[in-house]
Write a protein that holds these residues in place. Structure first.
Motif, PDB file in Angstrom:
ATOM      1  N   HIS A 182      -3.466  12.129  -2.751  1.00 29.27           N
ATOM      2  CA  HIS A 182      -3.171  10.649  -3.581  1.00 29.27           C
ATOM      3  C   HIS A 182      -2.053  10.387  -2.891  1.00 29.27           C
ATOM      4  O   HIS A 182      -1.114  10.804  -2.479  1.00 29.27           O
ATOM      5  N   ALA A 183      -2.014   9.010  -2.579  1.00 21.99           N
ATOM      6  CA  ALA A 183      -0.883   7.979  -2.282  1.00 21.99           C
ATOM      7  C   ALA A 183      -0.184   7.843  -3.359  1.00 21.99           C
ATOM      8  O   ALA A 183      -0.507   7.452  -4.804  1.00 21.99           O
ATOM      9  N   SER A 184       1.273   7.995  -3.328  1.00 23.24           N
ATOM     10  CA  SER A 184       2.045   7.497  -4.594  1.00 23.24           C
ATOM     11  C   SER A 184       1.886   6.201  -4.966  1.00 23.24           C
ATOM     12  O   SER A 184       1.646   5.200  -3.830  1.00 23.24           O
ATOM     13  N   ASP A 185       2.538   5.745  -6.153  1.00 20.87           N
ATOM     14  CA  ASP A 185       2.428   4.381  -6.574  1.00 20.87           C
ATOM     15  C   ASP A 185       3.185   3.425  -5.306  1.00 20.87           C
ATOM     16  O   ASP A 185       2.737   2.156  -5.191  1.00 20.87           O
ATOM     17  N   GLU A 186       4.325   3.804  -5.061  1.00 23.78           N
ATOM     18  CA  GLU A 186       5.108   3.135  -3.933  1.00 23.78           C
ATOM     19  C   GLU A 186       4.140   2.380  -2.764  1.00 23.78           C
ATOM     20  O   GLU A 186       4.491   1.235  -2.497  1.00 23.78           O
ATOM     21  N   TRP A 187       3.154   3.123  -2.348  1.00 20.70           N
ATOM     22  CA  TRP A 187       2.417   2.642  -1.158  1.00 20.70           C
ATOM     23  C   TRP A 187       1.755   1.471  -1.787  1.00 20.70           C
ATOM     24  O   TRP A 187       1.369   0.192  -1.140  1.00 20.70           O
ATOM     25  N   TYR A 188       1.194   1.538  -2.846  1.00 25.35           N
ATOM     26  CA  TYR A 188       0.245   0.286  -3.490  1.00 25.35           C
ATOM     27  C   TYR A 188       1.164  -0.809  -3.685  1.00 25.35           C
ATOM     28  O   TYR A 188       0.593  -1.986  -3.519  1.00 25.35           O
ATOM     29  N   ILE A 189       2.377  -0.748  -4.337  1.00 24.13           N
ATOM     30  CA  ILE A 189       3.110  -1.787  -4.623  1.00 24.13           C
ATOM     31  C   ILE A 189       3.691  -2.355  -3.363  1.00 24.13           C
ATOM     32  O   ILE A 189       3.635  -3.887  -3.236  1.00 24.13           O
ATOM     33  N   LEU A 190       4.103  -1.590  -2.657  1.00 21.87           N
ATOM     34  CA  LEU A 190       4.498  -1.966  -1.162  1.00 21.87           C
ATOM     35  C   LEU A 190       3.437  -2.945  -0.379  1.00 21.87           C
ATOM     36  O   LEU A 190       3.780  -4.070   0.232  1.00 21.87           O
ATOM     37  N   ALA A 191       2.188  -2.500  -0.262  1.00 19.75           N
ATOM     38  CA  ALA A 191       1.163  -3.326   0.027  1.00 19.75           C
ATOM     39  C   ALA A 191       0.611  -4.323  -0.776  1.00 19.75           C
ATOM     40  O   ALA A 191      -0.367  -5.199  -0.280  1.00 19.75           O
ATOM     41  N   VAL A 248      14.354  -7.374 -27.937  1.00 22.34           N
ATOM     42  CA  VAL A 248      14.504  -6.201 -27.222  1.00 22.34           C
ATOM     43  C   VAL A 248      14.516  -6.377 -25.732  1.00 22.34           C
ATOM     44  O   VAL A 248      13.529  -7.150 -25.279  1.00 22.34           O
ATOM     45  N   SER A 249      15.184  -5.438 -25.093  1.00 20.90           N
ATOM     46  CA  SER A 249      15.526  -5.551 -23.590  1.00 20.90           C
ATOM     47  C   SER A 249      15.111  -4.244 -22.788  1.00 20.90           C
ATOM     48  O   SER A 249      15.345  -3.189 -23.626  1.00 20.90           O
ATOM     49  N   THR A 250      14.828  -4.050 -21.833  1.00 22.16           N
ATOM     50  CA  THR A 250      14.628  -2.982 -21.169  1.00 22.16           C
ATOM     51  C   THR A 250      15.108  -3.024 -19.613  1.00 22.16           C
ATOM     52  O   THR A 250      15.040  -4.113 -19.158  1.00 22.16           O
ATOM     53  N   ILE A 251      15.238  -1.795 -18.846  1.00 24.25           N
ATOM     54  CA  ILE A 251      15.537  -2.008 -17.618  1.00 24.25           C
ATOM     55  C   ILE A 251      14.428  -1.286 -16.738  1.00 24.25           C
ATOM     56  O   ILE A 251      14.038  -0.330 -17.396  1.00 24.25           O
ATOM     57  N   THR A 252      14.489  -1.684 -15.361  1.00 28.45           N
ATOM     58  CA  THR A 252      13.467  -0.939 -14.551  1.00 28.45           C
ATOM     59  C   THR A 252      14.005  -0.930 -13.167  1.00 28.45           C
ATOM     60  O   THR A 252      14.913  -2.122 -12.819  1.00 28.45           O
ATOM     61  N   GLY A 253      13.509  -0.043 -12.359  1.00 28.56           N
ATOM     62  CA  GLY A 253      14.063  -0.107 -11.096  1.00 28.56           C
ATOM     63  C   GLY A 253      12.877  -1.336 -10.289  1.00 28.56           C
ATOM     64  O   GLY A 253      12.185  -1.687 -10.989  1.00 28.56           O
ATOM     65  N   GLU A 254      13.283  -1.772  -9.147  1.00 25.16           N
ATOM     66  CA  GLU A 254      12.856  -3.042  -8.658  1.00 25.16           C
ATOM     67  C   GLU A 254      11.604  -2.803  -8.217  1.00 25.16           C
ATOM     68  O   GLU A 254      10.514  -3.670  -8.270  1.00 25.16           O
ATOM     69  N   LEU A 255      11.015  -1.411  -8.051  1.00 25.65           N
ATOM     70  CA  LEU A 255       9.591  -0.879  -7.679  1.00 25.65           C
ATOM     71  C   LEU A 255       8.635  -1.422  -8.850  1.00 25.65           C
ATOM     72  O   LEU A 255       7.610  -1.924  -8.561  1.00 25.65           O
TER      73      LEU A 255
END
Length: 460
Positions: free
Chosen positions: A266-275, A345-352
């Motif tokens: 399995h490829a992690s989600d980061e690969w799909y988001i980057l691509a 309401v608000s929330t935070i997230t990493g840029e990814l």
């Protein structure tokens, strides 16, 4: 000889009835020495257990306890492992701990490579500091699954990447566990120009021979902070690199699925988001065995949040029917359609994960278009802009970037940002300090869809 101080004896337990006391030293079980918690549980499984102890007065004695088959003896020890933690002796070129700045709490800098934590906490281990006797014990006790940081199956390359001359025999260890049918999971931290390309192909090919006993393997990109002075020069991956990794992984998935009935790699989600690719469907993740490595987190959130909205909408639509008997949980779901009108309401997230915003907002609008929900992607100034995951955000970055923002009625903080047992960020800022700095109520939320929906609407 291993001696383990008993710090508590649970009242009315078999050990209490046998007259054991806090302060006694456990010496043996059934005549066998007890090295750690695994020896203890294995030897204490018997219905009849003979316990060797040394009292605080220095007297050695044995007592025999008769107990139920699955009944615990009732002894509590000072350390959960009943032994010291084993630290890592490697000097991996990708080690994240080596990339931490100075001045953080001491536990941040501890590098564990303890096989026992693999079973107890799901940690990944390199197996470089394991003796054959330890592997034999895993097999004898049938401890599973064991999570292995593989990175590469090329012996010379693995020695170089881990800076450990014993690192090259990883395939021998895995093969021994495979032959004993001990379930395993694997991890590959990918470094550009080091273990990618042909080396990654070789590693996946080698590991696929152990499927399905080796149940899954994840491929994750190396995390690079700005604190790499004096460390190996590593470069970030490009979208084109991500495309190549995904294509290779998905090619193997199709082949292994046909042979073993599992996608395995399995490829992690980061690969799909980057691509810039959409993450795969839920069926691709085989039950999410690699979720802690960021494999499938996006898809799981989508599916769970969509399901939560569906459930809330369904029960809200029938709430007025008196003939329908709803449970307490169902009534709570139904109330989601009415609770806190006009809430912001608000929330935070990493840029990814910033791309998830549109999906969450579109789903929420299906049942609560009146709620104003805003997501603030936080740039990681603490570790550097190449670190984009939510779990590595710090309190000071959140405070600095949300200062003077209209955050509404509450700020949702993902649980992944905080220490496991305390409301403290990686930079030691406490959640109450963030609340004070931003003058807003904070709510800790898990990544589960229903918890997230309830927190947004205010049913927390």
């Amino acid at each position: 000889m291993h001696e383990h101080r008993i710090v508590n004896v649970i009242p009315d337990s078999p050990a209490a009835e046998a007259g054991l006391h806090a302060g006694d030293l456990l010496i043996s079980l059934n005549g066998m020495p007890v090295e750690d918690v695994f020896d203890y549980h294995y030897l204490a499984e018997e219905i009849s257990v003979t316990i060797g102890v040394k009292t605080e007065a220095g007297e050695e004695k044995t007592v025999t306890i008769e107990k139920g088959e699955d009944e615990d003896l009732g002894l509590v020890f000072a350390e959960s492992l009943m032994d010291d933690y084993k630290s890592c002796y490697n000097k991996c070129i990708f080690c994240f701990i080596d990339q931490n700045p100075k001045g953080m709490r001491e536990t941040i800098y501890f590098k564990d490579d303890d096989s026992r934590l693999s079973f107890l906490q799901g940690n990944y281990i390199t197996m470089t500091n394991m003796k054959e006797s330890e592997i034999d014990r895993i097999i004898r006790y049938k401890l599973a699954p064991i999570n292995i940081s593989v990175h590469t199956t090329n012996p010379e390359l693995r020695v170089s990447m881990l800076h450990n001359r014993f690192a090259g025999n990883i395939l021998e260890h895995i093969r021994k566990l495979y032959q004993a049918e001990i379930p395993m999971n694997g991890q590959i931290v990918l470094c550009k120009g080091v273990n990618d390309g042909d080396e990654l192909y070789r590693t996946i090919r080698d590991l696929s021979e152990f499927a399905p006993v080796m149940e899954s393997v994840s491929v994750v990109p190396v995390g690079l902070t700005k604190f790499r002075d004096g460390l190996c020069q590593l470069n970030p991956f490009t979208p084109e690199d991500a495309e190549e990794v995904i294509d290779m992984v998905e090619g193997f998935q199709a082949e292994i699925m046909e042979r073993c009935g599992t996608h395995f790699i399995h490829a992690s989600d980061e690969w799909y988001i980057l691509a810039g690719r959409e993450v795969p469907g839920e069926e691709t993740y085989d039950g999410y065995p690699q979720i802690e490595n960021g494999v499938g987190m996006t898809r799981l959130l989508y599916e769970e949040f969509r399901h939560a909205v569906d459930e809330a909408g369904r029960f809200a639509s029938v709430h007025g029917l008196k003939r329908l008997k709803l449970t307490k949980e169902e009534r709570a779901l139904a109330s989601l359609a009415k609770r806190n009108p006009g809430r912001k309401v608000s929330t935070i997230t990493g840029e990814l994960a910033a791309g998830n915003t549109e999906f969450i907002q579109s789903q929420l609008a299906r049942i609560r278009p009146d709620i104003r929900f805003q997501v603030f992607p936080i740039r990681n100034d603490f570790f550097g802009p190449k670190i984009t995951v939510t779990g590595l955000l710090t309190g000071q970055d959140i405070a600095a970037q949300l200062k003077d923002k209209d955050l509404g009625d509450a700020l949702l903080i993902p649980q992944a940002c905080l220490k496991a047992d305390e409301d403290i960020f990686l930079d030691d800022m406490h959640l109450t300090e963030l609340e004070k700095a931003l003058q807003v109520k904070t709510v800790i939320v898990k990544s589960y869809g229903m918890d997230y929906l309830k927190a947004i609407i205010g049913l927390d």
